[in-house]
Design a protein around this motif. Structure first.
Motif, short mmCIF file in Angstrom:
data_model
loop_
_atom_site.label_atom_id
_atom_site.label_comp_id
_atom_site.label_asym_id
_atom_site.label_seq_id
_atom_site.Cartn_x
_atom_site.Cartn_y
_atom_site.Cartn_z
N GLN A 83 0.80 -1.22 0.00
CA GLN A 83 0.00 0.00 0.00
C GLN A 83 0.84 1.28 0.00
OE1 GLN A 83 -2.33 -0.71 3.53
NE2 GLN A 83 -4.01 -1.65 2.38
N ASP A 84 2.11 1.17 0.33
CA ASP A 84 2.99 2.34 0.40
C ASP A 84 3.22 2.91 -1.00
OD1 ASP A 84 5.39 3.99 0.46
OD2 ASP A 84 5.76 3.16 2.45
N LYS A 85 2.92 4.19 -1.17
CA LYS A 85 3.05 4.84 -2.48
C LYS A 85 4.49 4.93 -2.97
CE LYS A 85 -1.10 7.72 -1.90
NZ LYS A 85 -1.98 6.64 -2.10
N GLY A 86 5.46 4.85 -2.08
CA GLY A 86 6.85 4.94 -2.46
C GLY A 86 7.48 3.63 -2.92
N VAL A 87 6.72 2.56 -2.89
CA VAL A 87 7.23 1.24 -3.26
C VAL A 87 7.12 1.05 -4.77
CG1 VAL A 87 6.84 -1.25 -2.97
CG2 VAL A 87 6.73 0.27 -0.99
N SER A 88 8.17 0.49 -5.36
CA SER A 88 8.22 0.32 -6.81
C SER A 88 7.17 -0.69 -7.30
CB SER A 88 9.60 -0.16 -7.24
OG SER A 88 9.79 -1.52 -6.87
N THR A 89 6.83 -0.58 -8.56
CA THR A 89 5.88 -1.50 -9.18
C THR A 89 6.41 -2.92 -9.15
OG1 THR A 89 5.05 0.25 -10.62
CG2 THR A 89 4.61 -2.00 -11.31
N LYS A 90 7.69 -3.10 -9.39
CA LYS A 90 8.30 -4.44 -9.36
C LYS A 90 8.13 -5.08 -7.98
CE LYS A 90 12.61 -6.90 -10.09
NZ LYS A 90 14.03 -6.83 -10.34
N THR A 91 8.37 -4.30 -6.94
CA THR A 91 8.21 -4.80 -5.57
C THR A 91 6.75 -5.15 -5.31
OG1 THR A 91 10.12 -3.57 -4.78
CG2 THR A 91 8.49 -4.21 -3.12
N LYS A 92 5.85 -4.29 -5.76
CA LYS A 92 4.42 -4.54 -5.57
C LYS A 92 3.97 -5.81 -6.30
CE LYS A 92 3.03 0.11 -4.44
NZ LYS A 92 1.97 1.07 -4.44
N LEU A 93 4.54 -6.08 -7.46
CA LEU A 93 4.19 -7.31 -8.19
C LEU A 93 4.63 -8.55 -7.42
CD1 LEU A 93 4.97 -6.26 -11.88
CD2 LEU A 93 2.72 -6.68 -10.86
N SER A 94 5.81 -8.49 -6.83
CA SER A 94 6.30 -9.61 -6.01
C SER A 94 5.39 -9.83 -4.81
CB SER A 94 7.72 -9.34 -5.51
OG SER A 94 8.62 -9.28 -6.58
N ILE A 95 5.01 -8.74 -4.17
CA ILE A 95 4.12 -8.83 -3.01
C ILE A 95 2.76 -9.38 -3.42
CG2 ILE A 95 2.86 -7.47 -1.29
CD1 ILE A 95 5.38 -5.63 -1.19
N ALA A 96 2.21 -8.89 -4.52
CA ALA A 96 0.90 -9.37 -5.00
C ALA A 96 0.93 -10.86 -5.27
CB ALA A 96 0.48 -8.60 -6.24
N ALA A 97 2.03 -11.36 -5.82
CA ALA A 97 2.14 -12.80 -6.09
C ALA A 97 2.15 -13.59 -4.78
CB ALA A 97 3.39 -13.08 -6.91
N ALA A 98 2.92 -13.13 -3.80
CA ALA A 98 2.98 -13.84 -2.52
C ALA A 98 1.63 -13.81 -1.80
CB ALA A 98 4.06 -13.23 -1.64
N LEU A 99 0.97 -12.66 -1.81
CA LEU A 99 -0.33 -12.57 -1.15
C LEU A 99 -1.40 -13.34 -1.92
CD1 LEU A 99 -0.24 -8.87 0.09
CD2 LEU A 99 0.20 -10.96 1.40
N GLY A 100 -1.28 -13.37 -3.24
CA GLY A 100 -2.18 -14.19 -4.05
C GLY A 100 -2.03 -15.66 -3.71
N TYR A 101 -0.79 -16.10 -3.51
CA TYR A 101 -0.53 -17.49 -3.11
C TYR A 101 -1.18 -17.78 -1.76
CZ TYR A 101 2.01 -21.78 -2.04
OH TYR A 101 2.33 -23.08 -1.72
N PHE A 102 -1.06 -16.84 -0.84
CA PHE A 102 -1.68 -17.01 0.47
C PHE A 102 -3.20 -17.11 0.35
CE2 PHE A 102 -3.75 -14.92 4.13
CZ PHE A 102 -3.42 -15.83 5.12
N ILE A 103 -3.79 -16.30 -0.50
CA ILE A 103 -5.25 -16.28 -0.67
C ILE A 103 -5.74 -17.56 -1.33
CG2 ILE A 103 -7.16 -15.16 -1.90
CD1 ILE A 103 -5.52 -12.52 -1.55
N LEU A 104 -5.00 -18.05 -2.31
CA LEU A 104 -5.40 -19.22 -3.09
C LEU A 104 -5.60 -20.43 -2.18
CD1 LEU A 104 -5.84 -19.85 -6.11
CD2 LEU A 104 -3.52 -20.72 -6.15
N PRO A 105 -6.79 -21.03 -2.21
CA PRO A 105 -7.04 -22.15 -1.30
C PRO A 105 -6.36 -23.46 -1.71
CG PRO A 105 -8.97 -21.75 -2.64
CD PRO A 105 -7.96 -20.66 -2.96
#
Length: 126
Positions: free
Chosen positions: A41-63
Motif C-alpha cells: 500500500q505504500d506509495k513509495g514502493v516500486s511497481t516491481k516490488t508490488k508485483l512480487s508482493i501481489a504474487a505472494a499474497l495471491g498465493y496465500f489467498i489461493l485455497p
C-alpha cells in the motif's frame, strides 16, 4: 512467484481470508501478511516490488496451494515460507512505520502476543 498467483490478489480477498482463517494461520503468518500488505500500500514502493508482493499474497489467498490450509500449523507452513521469502526480497521497502502498523493490527486481532513471535519474523527477514 509468478502472475498466476498475483491474479488472485485483491485487498478484499486478503481481508476475507484473514478474517476467516487468521486465528488458524497464527500470529506469525498474519504478521507476515500484514507487513507485505502495508508495504504494498505504500506509495513509495516500486511497481516491481508490488508485483512480487501481489504474487505472494495471491498465493496465500489461493485455497489450493502446495499444502492444504485447513490443517493448522502444517497447512500454513508453505504459505509462511513464501511470505518469508518475499519479505526478505522486499525488506528494504519495509519502513519502521509499516512494521509498527503491522504489529498494532496483529495485537488488535490476537490480543497479548509474545513479542518473540513477531521478532522471529523480523529476524528471519530483516
Amino acid at each position: 512467484m509468478d502472475k498466476k498467483y498475483s491474479q488472485h490478489f485483491s485487498e478484499k480477498s486478503l481481508w476475507d481470508k484473514l478474517k476467516q482463517f487468521g486465528k488458524t494461520a497464527g500470529v506469525k503468518v498474519v504478521y507476515a501478511v500484514l507487513l507485505l500488505l502495508y508495504t504494498f500500500q505504500d506509495k513509495g514502493v516500486s511497481t516491481k516490488t508490488k508485483l512480487s508482493i501481489a504474487a505472494a499474497l495471491g498465493y496465500f489467498i489461493l485455497p489450493t496451494d502446495a499444502i492444504i490450509d485447513l490443517t493448522p500449523i502444517i497447512g500454513y507452513s508453505d504459505d509462511l515460507g513464501v511470505l518469508l521469502f518475499t519479505l526478505s526480497a522486499v525488506a528494504t521497502s519495509i519502513t519502521p512505520e509499516i512494521k509498527e502498523k503491522a504489529r498494532k493490527k496483529a495485537h488488535e486481532w490476537f490480543g497479548a502476543i509474545d513479542p518473540r513471535e513477531l521478532n522471529d519474523i523480523d529476524n528471519q527477514t530483516f
